[in-house]
Write an enzyme that holds these catalytic residues in place. Sequence first.
Site, mmCIF file in Angstrom:
data_model
loop_
_atom_site.group_PDB
_atom_site.id
_atom_site.type_symbol
_atom_site.label_atom_id
_atom_site.label_comp_id
_atom_site.label_asym_id
_atom_site.label_seq_id
_atom_site.Cartn_x
_atom_site.Cartn_y
_atom_site.Cartn_z
ATOM 1 N N ASP A 173 1.190 -0.425 0.025
ATOM 2 C CA ASP A 173 -0.461 0.319 -0.182
ATOM 3 C C ASP A 173 1.067 1.322 -0.475
ATOM 4 O O ASP A 173 2.070 1.501 1.343
ATOM 5 C CB ASP A 173 -1.164 0.123 1.283
ATOM 6 C CG ASP A 173 -1.737 0.927 0.781
ATOM 7 O OD1 ASP A 173 -3.135 0.762 0.485
ATOM 8 O OD2 ASP A 173 -1.817 2.139 1.633
ATOM 9 N N ASN A 181 -2.505 12.963 -3.912
ATOM 10 C CA ASN A 181 -3.261 13.121 -4.429
ATOM 11 C C ASN A 181 -3.794 14.649 -4.163
ATOM 12 O O ASN A 181 -4.341 15.420 -4.855
ATOM 13 C CB ASN A 181 -4.813 12.289 -4.495
ATOM 14 C CG ASN A 181 -5.038 11.017 -5.338
ATOM 15 O OD1 ASN A 181 -4.540 11.358 -6.437
ATOM 16 N ND2 ASN A 181 -5.225 10.045 -5.570
ATOM 17 N N HIS A 186 -4.588 14.311 -8.655
ATOM 18 C CA HIS A 186 -4.900 12.963 -9.827
ATOM 19 C C HIS A 186 -4.290 12.661 -10.394
ATOM 20 O O HIS A 186 -3.779 11.269 -11.326
ATOM 21 C CB HIS A 186 -6.745 12.709 -9.829
ATOM 22 C CG HIS A 186 -7.256 12.955 -8.382
ATOM 23 N ND1 HIS A 186 -7.738 11.092 -7.785
ATOM 24 C CD2 HIS A 186 -8.409 13.593 -8.124
ATOM 25 C CE1 HIS A 186 -8.193 11.479 -6.388
ATOM 26 N NE2 HIS A 186 -8.289 12.888 -6.556
ATOM 27 N N ASP A 190 -2.058 9.238 -10.517
ATOM 28 C CA ASP A 190 -2.060 8.011 -11.913
ATOM 29 C C ASP A 190 -0.738 7.872 -12.010
ATOM 30 O O ASP A 190 -0.198 6.314 -12.225
ATOM 31 C CB ASP A 190 -3.819 8.775 -12.234
ATOM 32 C CG ASP A 190 -4.644 8.403 -12.610
ATOM 33 O OD1 ASP A 190 -4.734 7.879 -11.815
ATOM 34 O OD2 ASP A 190 -5.464 9.437 -13.421
ATOM 35 N N GLU A 216 -4.822 2.337 -4.030
ATOM 36 C CA GLU A 216 -3.447 2.439 -4.154
ATOM 37 C C GLU A 216 -2.828 1.102 -3.314
ATOM 38 O O GLU A 216 -1.901 1.079 -2.723
ATOM 39 C CB GLU A 216 -3.067 3.439 -3.686
ATOM 40 C CG GLU A 216 -3.358 3.401 -1.869
ATOM 41 C CD GLU A 216 -4.932 4.198 -1.436
ATOM 42 O OE1 GLU A 216 -5.495 4.331 -1.777
ATOM 43 O OE2 GLU A 216 -4.495 4.459 0.289
#
Length: 294
Positions: A173, A181, A186, A190, A216
């Site tokens: 994680d 973010n 975002h 990404d 994530e």
Amino acid sequence: MNEKATVLVVDDSATNIQVLAGILKNDYLVKVANSGQRCLDILTAGPLPDLLLLDIDMPDMDGYEVCRRVKADSDMSKIPIIFVTGMDSDDNEEYGLTLGAVDYITKPIRPAIVQARVKTQVMLKKQSDKLTFLAFHDQLTSVYNRYFMLEVAGQKVARTLRDGHSLSLLLLDIDHFKQVNDQHGHLVGDQVLVAMAQKLMEFNRKDDLVARFGGEEFIVLLDFCDKDSAVKKAEILRQAIEDLMPAGLKVTVSIGIAELRSGKESFNDMLKRADSALYQAKEQGRNRVVVAID
Ligand SMILES: [Mg+2]
């Protein structure tokens, strides 16, 4: 994806092979086999072609038998088969189709017909491959998706319990991903996910499976890998990601590890233990690897 499709032409007559290959060679990568057995050998050795042009009347093993065997094999069964048959022979078109062939071409060979039929079936095959890919992969990162992981995980667990080798799971994680973010948007988030997935794939062995499991969260399923080896691998991954600097940002991961308990553990139980280990890694300050208790 834009590479030429591969067509395997199977015929016991060298003349027929020459004619068919001549018609197709500009548009396709053409491979040839002069017997049913040779065809199966080529398929077994791989890589698999996108289409089989299969003569029915061959000595030793006829086209029907080749078709039957191809359709019975889980890897090969998706290859479309077009039978090539003599007009005056008593080859049974209906019978061929019931065996799973998609089309028929009758001799004498007419180039325009061969080109049109092959083009249609190759196009359908490519579309089907694409849909299969989309169904099993995460669209952003192109690693496997959660659905595929759960499909395959059950099979891997069953096989591991039966064969007695080891299977380990890494649950990764990204630390403080929400901040990435929130602070950078975002699109940058990404980019981080994509770079992270690429890094995981770089370390991938043939028996490993990498999937994006949630936002994530990634899973690496390590076949033939015990807890100690999994820890070493996880530590290498953790370090590689710390050094990665995706989108110019320092990004770290926490990793929880579980090895499948011998006996009767399910994938879900193993996942739960990896998840607790991951939780501990977060609690202990992140950017670290924690192994679940057996
Ligand atoms: Mg023949």
